[in-house]
Design an enzyme around this catalytic site. Structure first.
Site, PDB file in Angstrom:
ATOM      1  N   GLY A 108       0.815  -1.213   0.000  1.00 43.78           N
ATOM      2  CA  GLY A 108       0.000   0.000   0.000  1.00 43.78           C
ATOM      3  C   GLY A 108       0.847   1.260   0.000  1.00 43.78           C
ATOM      4  CB  THR A 126       0.490   4.155  -4.385  1.00 41.96           C
ATOM      5  OG1 THR A 126      -0.530   3.152  -4.254  1.00 41.96           O
ATOM      6  CG2 THR A 126       1.632   3.612  -5.225  1.00 41.96           C
ATOM      7  CG  ASP A 159      -1.744   5.845   6.773  1.00 40.91           C
ATOM      8  OD1 ASP A 159      -2.093   7.016   6.529  1.00 40.91           O
ATOM      9  OD2 ASP A 159      -2.257   5.155   7.666  1.00 40.91           O
ATOM     10  CB  SER A 194      -9.145   0.382  11.347  1.00 44.27           C
ATOM     11  OG  SER A 194     -10.168   1.348  11.290  1.00 44.27           O
ATOM     12  CD  GLU A 205     -14.882   3.163  10.829  1.00 45.04           C
ATOM     13  OE1 GLU A 205     -15.923   2.493  10.982  1.00 45.04           O
ATOM     14  OE2 GLU A 205     -14.882   4.407  10.782  1.00 45.04           O
ATOM     15  CE1 TYR A 233     -10.694  -0.766   6.113  1.00 50.53           C
ATOM     16  CE2 TYR A 233     -11.732   0.415   7.932  1.00 50.53           C
ATOM     17  CZ  TYR A 233     -10.601   0.096   7.199  1.00 50.53           C
ATOM     18  OH  TYR A 233      -9.382   0.620   7.558  1.00 50.53           O
TER      19      TYR A 233
END
Length: 324
Positions: free
Chosen positions: A10, A12, A15, A125, A127, A149
């Site tokens: 990840g 790109t 973070d 996360s 979440e 998610y």
């Protein structure tokens, strides 16, 4: 002395790009994993892309992960890749599970097979807390995710603990609360606000449509948060940490401050729109970062007000360039 090597999945993303920059400053060799798709956007890393090694791999394909680890031999792996947008997870729940949940297992298993001494960071996360059981939330707060998610992230979190305890991996999870920056995607509410404030200031838009203005979040600045990730992998023992500011602000406050940055009153431009309401809203997410402070020595530097100003100023500059 041999340079430390770190692999970032990840790379790109928001973070990933800030972490890559931070690790380069620490003298690391940085390897960034990207998917071989036609839609990979290198915008966030283009100013330092020549300093890192990019490799293609996919969290859906464990063989690709094993071969990357064998070829690159990283000392540290930071798993930041995921289907990371809550709203999208309702429309693509199975894909979200494949990448955000099972993808973690594939990467952990690749580490176990290739080199169990690799230190592993999992991006958990806030979440995961969802419909919160207690406020503020700590590392011990039970999870009650309210989106596909969030559910996938809970799986990723627990499988990381499972591999740590079963195979002795140095695997840590950072339970990061909302962290924003000018590199945030336009689909996220904070960036949507700062970008449209800039467009309204330049007379390109007349209104800003938003969902629940009363939703409360614990918002920090992304470059502060990637430092916490790195600190976790420098500890003797792996563990899980809440990374947050410990303060909460509403979407309404963010909007008000953003419009104040350009001397406008948000009430003249903001329209509440049912389409942007979540099917199941998360109530009050606010983290207790005490453990990260005491064990890692980490504290956030940029305040909420500074964060809003940084984002609006960056988007004013962007919109100005787009108009030329």
């Amino acid at each position: 002395m041999q340079k430390k090597r770190a692999l970032i999945t990840g790379v790109t993303g928001q973070d990933g790009s800030y972490l890559a920059e931070f690790l380069l400053q620490q003298g690391y060799e940085v390897i960034g994993m990207v998917r071989r798709t036609s839609t990979v956007n290198f915008e966030r890393i283009k100013h330092f892309q020549h300093k890192i090694t990019l490799v293609t791999g996919d969290l859906l394909d464990e063989v690709s992960l094993i071969s990357i680890l064998r070829e690159q031999r990283p000392h540290e792996v930071y798993n930041l890749a995921a289907q990371s947008f809550v709203q999208t997870s309702w429309g693509q729940p199975v894909f979200t599970g494949e990448t955000t949940a099972l993808g973690v297992t594939r990467l952990l298993d690749a580490v176990r097979i290739v080199d169990p001494t690799i230190r592993f960071y999992q991006a958990s996360s806030s979440e995961m807390f969802g419909r919160v059981r207690e406020t503020p939330q700590t590392e011990e707060t039970p999870f009650y995710p309210r989106s596909p998610y969030g559910v996938a992230k809970v799986y990723g979190h627990w499988i990381t603990i499972n591999y740590r305890e079963s195979y002795g991996l140095h695997a840590s999870s950072g339970i990061l609360f909302n962290h924003e920056s000018p590199r945030r995607g336009l689909e996220f509410v904070t960036r949507k606000i700062s970008y449209h404030v800039a467009r309204i200031k330049f007379g390109l838009d007349e209104e800003l449509r938003l969902g629940n203005l009363e939703a409360q979040r614990d918002w920090g600045y992304a470059p502060d948060y990637v430092q916490a990730m790195w600190l976790m992998l420098q500890q003797e023992h792996p563990d899980d940490y809440v990374v947050s500011t410990g303060q909460t602000h509403s979407v309404r406050e963010f909007v008000q401050l953003a419009f104040e940055c350009v001397d406008l009153d948000y009430r003249d431009f903001v329209v509440q729109d049912e389409r942007f309401m979540r099917p199941a809203e998360v109530d009050l997410l606010v983290g207790n970062p005490q453990k990260a402070r005491s064990v890692l020595g980490w504290t956030p530097v940029v305040s909420f007000e500074e964060l809003v100003r940084i984002m609006v100023e960056a988007d004013l500059k962007l919109v100005k360039e787009q108009r030329q």
